[in-house]
Design a protein around this motif. Structure first.
Motif, PDB file in Angstrom:
ATOM      1  N   ALA A   7      32.210  82.329  35.947  1.00  0.00           N
ATOM      2  CA  ALA A   7      31.679  81.085  35.358  1.00  0.00           C
ATOM      3  C   ALA A   7      32.353  80.779  34.033  1.00  0.00           C
ATOM      4  O   ALA A   7      32.760  79.629  33.770  1.00  0.00           O
ATOM      5  N   VAL A   8      32.495  81.822  33.179  1.00  0.00           N
ATOM      6  CA  VAL A   8      33.134  81.605  31.877  1.00  0.00           C
ATOM      7  C   VAL A   8      34.607  81.255  32.069  1.00  0.00           C
ATOM      8  O   VAL A   8      35.164  80.376  31.387  1.00  0.00           O
ATOM      9  N   GLY A   9      35.270  81.937  33.038  1.00  0.00           N
ATOM     10  CA  GLY A   9      36.693  81.656  33.273  1.00  0.00           C
ATOM     11  C   GLY A   9      36.914  80.233  33.747  1.00  0.00           C
ATOM     12  O   GLY A   9      37.811  79.526  33.257  1.00  0.00           O
ATOM     13  N   VAL A  10      36.128  79.787  34.710  1.00  0.00           N
ATOM     14  CA  VAL A  10      36.268  78.423  35.238  1.00  0.00           C
ATOM     15  C   VAL A  10      35.931  77.404  34.149  1.00  0.00           C
ATOM     16  O   VAL A  10      36.621  76.382  33.990  1.00  0.00           O
ATOM     17  N   ALA A  11      34.858  77.669  33.363  1.00  0.00           N
ATOM     18  CA  ALA A  11      34.495  76.747  32.286  1.00  0.00           C
ATOM     19  C   ALA A  11      35.611  76.667  31.244  1.00  0.00           C
ATOM     20  O   ALA A  11      35.924  75.585  30.718  1.00  0.00           O
ATOM     21  N   GLY A  12      36.230  77.832  30.944  1.00  0.00           N
ATOM     22  CA  GLY A  12      37.340  77.817  29.981  1.00  0.00           C
ATOM     23  C   GLY A  12      38.515  77.011  30.483  1.00  0.00           C
ATOM     24  O   GLY A  12      39.140  76.248  29.718  1.00  0.00           O
ATOM     25  N   ALA A  13      38.815  77.169  31.781  1.00  0.00           N
ATOM     26  CA  ALA A  13      39.924  76.400  32.354  1.00  0.00           C
ATOM     27  C   ALA A  13      39.613  74.908  32.339  1.00  0.00           C
ATOM     28  O   ALA A  13      40.487  74.073  32.054  1.00  0.00           O
ATOM     29  N   GLU A  14      38.358  74.557  32.635  1.00  0.00           N
ATOM     30  CA  GLU A  14      37.959  73.152  32.600  1.00  0.00           C
ATOM     31  C   GLU A  14      38.041  72.583  31.189  1.00  0.00           C
ATOM     32  O   GLU A  14      38.429  71.425  30.992  1.00  0.00           O
ATOM     33  N   LEU A  15      37.652  73.423  30.190  1.00  0.00           N
ATOM     34  CA  LEU A  15      37.735  72.958  28.803  1.00  0.00           C
ATOM     35  C   LEU A  15      39.187  72.741  28.406  1.00  0.00           C
ATOM     36  O   LEU A  15      39.533  71.736  27.755  1.00  0.00           O
ATOM     37  N   ALA A  16      40.065  73.690  28.810  1.00  0.00           N
ATOM     38  CA  ALA A  16      41.493  73.553  28.474  1.00  0.00           C
ATOM     39  C   ALA A  16      42.095  72.308  29.114  1.00  0.00           C
ATOM     40  O   ALA A  16      42.994  71.671  28.542  1.00  0.00           O
ATOM     41  N   ALA A  17      41.610  71.962  30.281  1.00  0.00           N
ATOM     42  CA  ALA A  17      42.131  70.777  30.958  1.00  0.00           C
ATOM     43  C   ALA A  17      41.488  69.500  30.451  1.00  0.00           C
ATOM     44  O   ALA A  17      41.851  68.402  30.882  1.00  0.00           O
ATOM     45  N   GLY A  18      40.519  69.620  29.539  1.00  0.00           N
ATOM     46  CA  GLY A  18      39.883  68.456  28.960  1.00  0.00           C
ATOM     47  C   GLY A  18      38.846  67.798  29.847  1.00  0.00           C
ATOM     48  O   GLY A  18      38.423  66.680  29.587  1.00  0.00           O
ATOM     49  N   ARG A  19      38.397  68.520  30.890  1.00  0.00           N
ATOM     50  CA  ARG A  19      37.416  67.917  31.802  1.00  0.00           C
ATOM     51  C   ARG A  19      35.968  68.178  31.371  1.00  0.00           C
ATOM     52  O   ARG A  19      35.047  67.572  31.921  1.00  0.00           O
ATOM     53  N   ILE A  20      35.745  69.121  30.456  1.00  0.00           N
ATOM     54  CA  ILE A  20      34.403  69.335  29.908  1.00  0.00           C
ATOM     55  C   ILE A  20      34.530  69.452  28.402  1.00  0.00           C
ATOM     56  O   ILE A  20      35.617  69.727  27.868  1.00  0.00           O
ATOM     57  N   THR A  21      33.411  69.310  27.720  1.00  0.00           N
ATOM     58  CA  THR A  21      33.378  69.401  26.261  1.00  0.00           C
ATOM     59  C   THR A  21      33.030  70.836  25.859  1.00  0.00           C
ATOM     60  O   THR A  21      32.535  71.620  26.684  1.00  0.00           O
ATOM     61  N   PRO A  22      33.224  71.206  24.568  1.00  0.00           N
ATOM     62  CA  PRO A  22      32.798  72.541  24.114  1.00  0.00           C
ATOM     63  C   PRO A  22      31.304  72.769  24.309  1.00  0.00           C
ATOM     64  O   PRO A  22      30.871  73.876  24.634  1.00  0.00           O
ATOM     65  N   GLY A  23      30.497  71.745  24.164  1.00  0.00           N
ATOM     66  CA  GLY A  23      29.059  71.896  24.377  1.00  0.00           C
ATOM     67  C   GLY A  23      28.743  72.246  25.819  1.00  0.00           C
ATOM     68  O   GLY A  23      27.860  73.061  26.103  1.00  0.00           O
ATOM     69  N   GLU A  24      29.489  71.602  26.733  1.00  0.00           N
ATOM     70  CA  GLU A  24      29.268  71.912  28.139  1.00  0.00           C
ATOM     71  C   GLU A  24      29.728  73.328  28.478  1.00  0.00           C
ATOM     72  O   GLU A  24      29.149  73.991  29.354  1.00  0.00           O
ATOM     73  N   LEU A  25      30.771  73.820  27.778  1.00  0.00           N
ATOM     74  CA  LEU A  25      31.202  75.202  27.962  1.00  0.00           C
ATOM     75  C   LEU A  25      30.082  76.167  27.549  1.00  0.00           C
ATOM     76  O   LEU A  25      29.767  77.128  28.271  1.00  0.00           O
ATOM     77  N   VAL A  26      29.460  75.897  26.382  1.00  0.00           N
ATOM     78  CA  VAL A  26      28.352  76.730  25.922  1.00  0.00           C
ATOM     79  C   VAL A  26      27.202  76.706  26.930  1.00  0.00           C
ATOM     80  O   VAL A  26      26.580  77.729  27.257  1.00  0.00           O
ATOM     81  N   ALA A  27      26.923  75.508  27.476  1.00  0.00           N
ATOM     82  CA  ALA A  27      25.840  75.381  28.456  1.00  0.00           C
ATOM     83  C   ALA A  27      26.137  76.205  29.704  1.00  0.00           C
ATOM     84  O   ALA A  27      25.259  76.873  30.269  1.00  0.00           O
TER      85      ALA A  27
END
Length: 391
Positions: A89-109
């Motif tokens: 979950a953290v890995g996929v969220a990090g990749a999504e954040l790097a690609a600009g598809r989610i915000t840092p807040g959504e990563l924390v969530a």
């Protein structure tokens, strides 16, 4: 995770069911032994009984360890699965954040949501309880599935109270036993502990049914008799009688019908209970809760109840084991004289009791070894050994 939980409940249920089955076997044997403590002591078989009770113990331990292994294995695999879930979950969220598809807040969530799965431990505990509950329910269902004892509608036929056992088998107690108990006679049943004497006594009044074979009263199979007729014709006295009712009088009167007061007192005198009852604060009207009774007094009240409701057959299952020799002889006198027209089946562990019966049924490993008067059997050293060689 769902598959892991399902496998866990299935495995725990199966293991807990086996555990409860072994535990029930040990508990049943222990209850049996506690109920017959004096009989076991008189027969000198305490060591053998202790070994018999504890024989399934290794199986109980094995099933207990199996449950812990199942729980530990599921816990280990569950924690590994949760760790991999959180990393993924953290890995996929990090990749999504790097690609600009989610915000840092959504990563924390996302990280927080993945952390919710860490509550696996309490869930495992509840599932363990669920598995045990299912096993207990299955075990209870097995017991409830046993067929209920069904009674017929017939009345007892006329006769002197003759009992006949035809090819009677009770698993672990009696093996194809054939026996005829003549009506109106006093018949002692003797044998070492485990010989099947108590099982025979239970079958005589249909407190239990045989696995195979038939028990007849004056030629009529017991299952054909109405419950009331059966209980009216065959009475019991036990080694550890349970007393019911509010007062001592009620305890003696407890049965299919209430005898008159005069007969209750006569029955108490025959059981040598009248003397100590009169010494109680309110005599026969003393509340049971306020009547301190020794083991011998309790047995005498049980005998008085049996005498008060004496039908054509009286069954005494080790009912004098707590009495002193003199009192037992007095009660045996009453049993032989006042109830001479009844059939008396007496499970005996004292040679003196067997000696005064008309016949002795000598049981050995669930079979009838001999039927003869005591004096004819006494010459056999194996018979004397049943009583420890005592005269």
């Amino acid at each position: 995770m769902a598959l892991l939980m399902r496998a866990f409940v299935r495995d725990v249920t199966a293991s807990a069911h086996r555990y409860l089955t072994v535990q029930g076997t040990i508990a049943g044997r222990l209850a049996e032994a506690l109920a017959g403590t004096r009989t076991i002591a008189a027969a000198g078989t305490a060591g053998r009984e202790a070994a018999r009770i504890l024989r399934p113990l290794p199986g109980l331990r094995a099933e207990g360890e199996a449950m812990w292994r199942v729980q530990g294995g599921i816990a280990a695999r569950g924690m590994l699965a949760l760790l991999l879930l959180q990393v993924a979950a953290v890995g996929v969220a990090g990749a999504e954040l790097a690609a600009g598809r989610i915000t840092p807040g959504e990563l924390v969530a996302a990280v927080q949501y993945a952390g919710l799965a860490a509550g696996f431990g309490p869930v495992l505990t509840q599932l363990l309880r669920l598995g045990r509950a299912r096993a207990g329910a299955r075990r209870a269902a097995e017991i409830l599935a046993w067929p209920a004892l069904r009674h017929g509608t017939g009345e007892a036929p006329p006769g002197p109270g003759g009992l006949e056992f035809r090819g009677v088998t009770v698993r672990g107690a009696l093996d194809g036993l054939d026996l005829t108990v003549p009506g109106g006679r006093a018949v002692a049943v003797v044998g070492r502990s485990g010989s099947g004497a108590s099982a025979l006594a239970a079958l005589a009044g249909r407190l239990a049914d045989p696995d195979r074979g038939t028990v007849l009263l004056d030629g009529t199979p017991l299952p054909r008799l109405h419950r009331t007729a059966l209980r009216r014709e065959i009475g019991y006295a036990f080694a550890r009688p349970a007393l019911f009712g509010t007062t001592v009088r009620d305890a003696i009167a407890f049965g299919p019908s209430r005898p008159p007061e005069s007969w209750l007192r006569e029955a108490a005198r025959a059981a040598r209970a009248d003397g100590f009852i009169r010494r109680l604060p309110q005599g026969y009207g003393t509340p049971l809760a306020e009547a301190p009774l020794s083991g011998g007094e309790l047995q005498r009240l049980g005998l008085a109840r049996a005498f008060a409701h004496a039908g054509r057959v009286l069954v005494l299952d080790d009912a004098t084991s707590s009495l002193d020799t003199v009192t037992e002889l007095q009660i045996t006198d009453a049993l032989l004289d006042r109830f001479a027209d009844r059939t008396r089946l007496i499970v005996a562990h004292r040679a003196s009791t067997a000696a005064r019966a008309d016949l002795v049924v000598w049981l050995d490993e669930g079979r009838v070894r001999r039927v003869a008067p005591h004096r004819a059997l006494w010459a056999d050293p194996d018979y004397r050994a049943v009583f420890g060689g005592a005269a």
